[in-house]
Motif scaffolding. Structure first.
Motif: not given
Length: 283
Positions: A163-170
């Motif tokens: 449900s988030g808007r940002r996430v780490q590439v990995k």
């Protein structure tokens, strides 16, 4: 007794090991010999330009930075020291910003492209595709906790990523790989009880989450794309069937079929792969 032996070269990717570390590995000698032949040939033609203008390279670095690839990451990908790349962007001591650089250094930097594969794995990016992939897997019966066992985050955090808007590439990469593995699988084959699977399916339905069949590989990461919830044939099926018919009846190559259908060859390959996997599952 001490010796003046030179230290071991840190790597053997360019001419530095031959020039500065006295490396004489066959492949390094061959690389240096090819370099000298190229120099002599260009000198003979009057085209030898060991240094080039730094401005095009500087603009490329700025483009990479806007995409999310830092100069440090560019240096790692290009096999260069970070200070070499930094000198093209920032004043270094009393010398100011570099206005010229070696042609081979410019070529290495320009070879780094603004593509997802080159992003630093810790960099935060838009989570649209990651969010949709997790939601789609839940929609077909995979619980968050079980998905989390295969991701580089704590299983209890998967719900927040979904449900988030940002996430780490990995994390985005790991979710994409997991999605490619599970999108057409039966949760029961992974030890998930039918009652549990039914419960998470109902939860996904209450949230309005779309299943994998509603998404195409070339649009799932597009924030403006909408899922196909069954009112029409899923796009990947239509693409695959049209392409295979063109290849069978008119002798099109895969690239020609992609051009005719106005998609990239890679997107068409993915659509056909999903189509064939779906047929095998249904058989």
């Amino acid at each position: 007794m001490t010796t003046n032996a030179k230290p071991e070269a840190p790597h053997h990717r360019n001419l530095n090991c031959y020039k500065h570390f006295n490396c004489r590995l066959p492949e390094c000698v061959a690389r240096y010999s090819a370099y000298r032949r190229r120099v002599h040939r260009q000198q003979g033609y009057g085209t030898w330009q060991p240094f080039v203008d730094a401005e095009p390279v500087r603009r490329h670095l700025q483009l990479l930075d806007e995409y999310g690839i830092s100069f440090e990451q560019t240096a790692r990908l290009a096999g260069l020291k970070a200070t070499v790349v930094a000198g093209l962007l920032y004043p270094m001591g009393s010398r100011g910003i570099k206005q010229r650089l070696r042609a081979e250094t410019a070529d290495k930097i320009l070879a780094v492209k603004p593509v997802p594969e080159n992003l630093n794995e810790l960099r935060p990016i838009d989570a649209t595709g990651t969010r949709r992939r997790l939601q789609a897997l839940v929609a077909i019966g995979f619980p968050f906790l079980r998905l989390g066992e295969h991701l580089p985050i704590h299983p209890n955090q998967v719900h927040y990523v979904a449900s988030g808007r940002r996430v780490q590439v990995k994390t985005a990469r790991a979710v994409a790989a997991l999605y490619d593995q599970l999108w057409n699988q039966n949760p029961a084959d992974y030890g998930i009880r039918p009652a549990t699977s039914l419960k998470v399916k109902r939860y996904a339905a209450s949230k309005g989450w779309a299943p994998p069949a509603a998404w195409d590989d070339d649009t799932i990461d597009d924030p403006t794309a909408q899922p196909d919830l069954g009112e029409h044939t899923p796009r990947f099926i239509a693409l695959a069937e049209n392409a295979l018919e063109l290849e069978k009846s008119q002798g099109y190559t895969r690239q020609q079929a992609a051009d005719r259908l106005e998609v990239s060859k890679e997107a068409l390959q993915q659509a056909i792969g999903r189509y064939r996997a779906m047929q095998q599952t249904a058989a």
